[in-house]
Design an enzyme around this catalytic site. Structure first.
Site, PDB file in Angstrom:
ATOM      1  N   GLU A   7       3.110 -14.357  -1.287  1.00 36.66           N
ATOM      2  CA  GLU A   7       1.808 -13.908  -1.814  1.00 36.66           C
ATOM      3  C   GLU A   7       1.202 -12.941  -0.811  1.00 36.66           C
ATOM      4  O   GLU A   7       0.275 -13.274  -0.073  1.00 36.66           O
ATOM      5  CB  GLU A   7       0.851 -15.075  -2.057  1.00 36.66           C
ATOM      6  N   HIS A   9      -0.392  -9.268  -0.319  1.00 38.44           N
ATOM      7  CA  HIS A   9      -1.035  -8.222  -1.113  1.00 38.44           C
ATOM      8  C   HIS A   9      -0.942  -6.862  -0.433  1.00 38.44           C
ATOM      9  O   HIS A   9      -0.919  -6.750   0.789  1.00 38.44           O
ATOM     10  CB  HIS A   9      -2.493  -8.581  -1.360  1.00 38.44           C
ATOM     11  N   HIS A 168      -2.618 -15.949 -10.026  1.00 36.60           N
ATOM     12  CA  HIS A 168      -3.444 -15.817  -8.823  1.00 36.60           C
ATOM     13  C   HIS A 168      -4.913 -16.052  -9.161  1.00 36.60           C
ATOM     14  O   HIS A 168      -5.382 -15.667 -10.223  1.00 36.60           O
ATOM     15  CB  HIS A 168      -3.261 -14.413  -8.226  1.00 36.60           C
ATOM     16  N   ASP A 293      -0.772 -15.090   2.147  1.00 38.76           N
ATOM     17  CA  ASP A 293      -1.954 -14.461   1.555  1.00 38.76           C
ATOM     18  C   ASP A 293      -2.466 -13.337   2.454  1.00 38.76           C
ATOM     19  O   ASP A 293      -3.662 -13.206   2.684  1.00 38.76           O
ATOM     20  CB  ASP A 293      -3.060 -15.472   1.270  1.00 38.76           C
TER      21      ASP A 293
END
Length: 364
Positions: A7, A9, A168, A293
């Site tokens: 995860e 980004h 998400h 994250d």
């Protein structure tokens, strides 16, 4: 230890230039305004767009692969005629990044659920010709959820193309109770919203219609593992009670059986050994994946947690890379070269090859 984080980004300057100029759907203004401010902060913008820096950080920490996805909430707050081509353009850029460094990056496509048929076609293109590994959907779209019949083409495409959906979190779409005290964000609202979406998929019977669908939840299951026994108990009670306040579809399985069959969870943002222990007892190591994250959590803290938390070696291997390799079909070619060799040029093309969408330089 091989490490795949799922995860992670990113954005591109091309995407941000377009997205920051688009009109926003009613009800999404606060969330998008906050994210646009975040994306304008120099340090965070750099962490989202600079893949050379990303690779240097990964090398320093011993992280082999990052599965990249568009910074939330993606294209979902924008009008469909704008969101559909913007998703296509971003996926082209992401695929170019993954093709350039398949040993270091995987990718989750973005789609526009505002147009379910276009989203279905884009899922097929993304995991087919583009070679991406799944799709990320940022929970609700305009306050609507994927269990609603209109989204059936999207779910059918994800199932048929074996494209896992990473569900998400994003800010809740409608409840007044989340508006104060910072509750709409990551303190509480994000996980509550994503958990609600997952429970709608389970209790609506959607997973009877799409039994091969794989849904990924972050934050070690958005709280659902903690509640599973009570969810089963109360669902059975409500099903037996003729006067149940809300009519419920008849399900083929118990809610916990759907959760264990159709869902995979990630560690993103939950560096807590007690919660990991609960998750292991609930779903087992083969349904847990490591996630950081990035850029919103501390990668060093997450990697330290992965290495130091009490686990068997089989559990650590599954969480660190093996589950991600199976679920997303990635990592089989992860480099085993020494750290000092990572990040050097490869045979995918010249080191200064331009991104076909953004015009910026891809990492060597």
């Amino acid at each position: 230890m091989k490490v795949v984080a799922v995860e992670e980004h990113l954005s591109t300057e091309a995407f941000l230039r377009v997205a920051h100029g688009l009109a926003v759907a009613a009800g999404d203004e606060t969330e998008v305004g906050l994210m646009r401010r975040v994306e304008t902060l120099p340090a965070l913008r750099t962490r989202l767009t600079d893949l050379d820096l990303r690779l240097r950080d990964m090398d320093a920490l011993g992280q082999d692969v990052a599965v990249l996805s568009l910074n939330p909430p993606g294209v979902q707050p924008y009008p469909g005629p704008d969101a559909v081509p913007l998703a296509v353009q971003f996926n082209d850029a992401l695929a170019a990044i993954v093709r350039r460094r398949p040993d270091r990056f995987g990718g989750l496509a973005t789609v526009a659920p505002q147009d379910p048929s276009a989203a279905a076609a884009e899922i097929e293109r993304a995991v087919g010709p583009l070679g991406l590994h799944g799709v990320m959907i940022n929970s609700h779209t305009g306050g609507r959820y994927l269990d609603e019949p209109g989204f059936a083409p999207l779910l059918a495409s994800a199932e048929a193309n074996r494209a896992p959906i990473y569900l998400h979190p994003r800010a809740p779409g409608s409840s007044e109770g989340y508006r104060d005290h910072g509750l709409s964000g990551a303190i509480w609202g994000y996980q509550a919203e994503a958990g609600l979406h997952a429970m709608r998929l389970i209790l609506s019977g959607t997973l009877d219609r799409f039994p091969e669908l794989t849904v990924v939840l972050g934050h070690l299951g958005e709280g659902i593992p903690y509640w599973l026994r009570r969810i089963d108990n109360r669902h059975a009670f409500a099903a037996r009670t003729a006067g149940a306040a809300t009519p419920m579809p008849r399900l083929s399985l118990t809610p916990s059986e759907y959760f264990r069959r159709n869902f995979v969870i990630t560690t993103s943002g939950i560096d807590d050994p007690d919660v990991v222990e609960l998750a292991l007892r609930t779903v087992g190591e083969d349904r847990i994946m490591f996630a950081i994250d990035t850029p919103y959590e501390d990668p060093a803290a997450a990697l330290t947690f992965l290495r130091d938390t009490p686990l068997t070696e089989d559990q650590r291997s599954a969480i660190s890379h093996r589950t991600a390799e199976r679920v997303f079909g990635i990592g089989q070619g992860v480099s085993s070269k020494p750290d000092e060799q990572r990040g050097q040029g490869d045979s995918a093309g010249p080191a200064d090859a331009p991104d076909p969408v953004d015009g910026t330089r891809l990492p060597p």
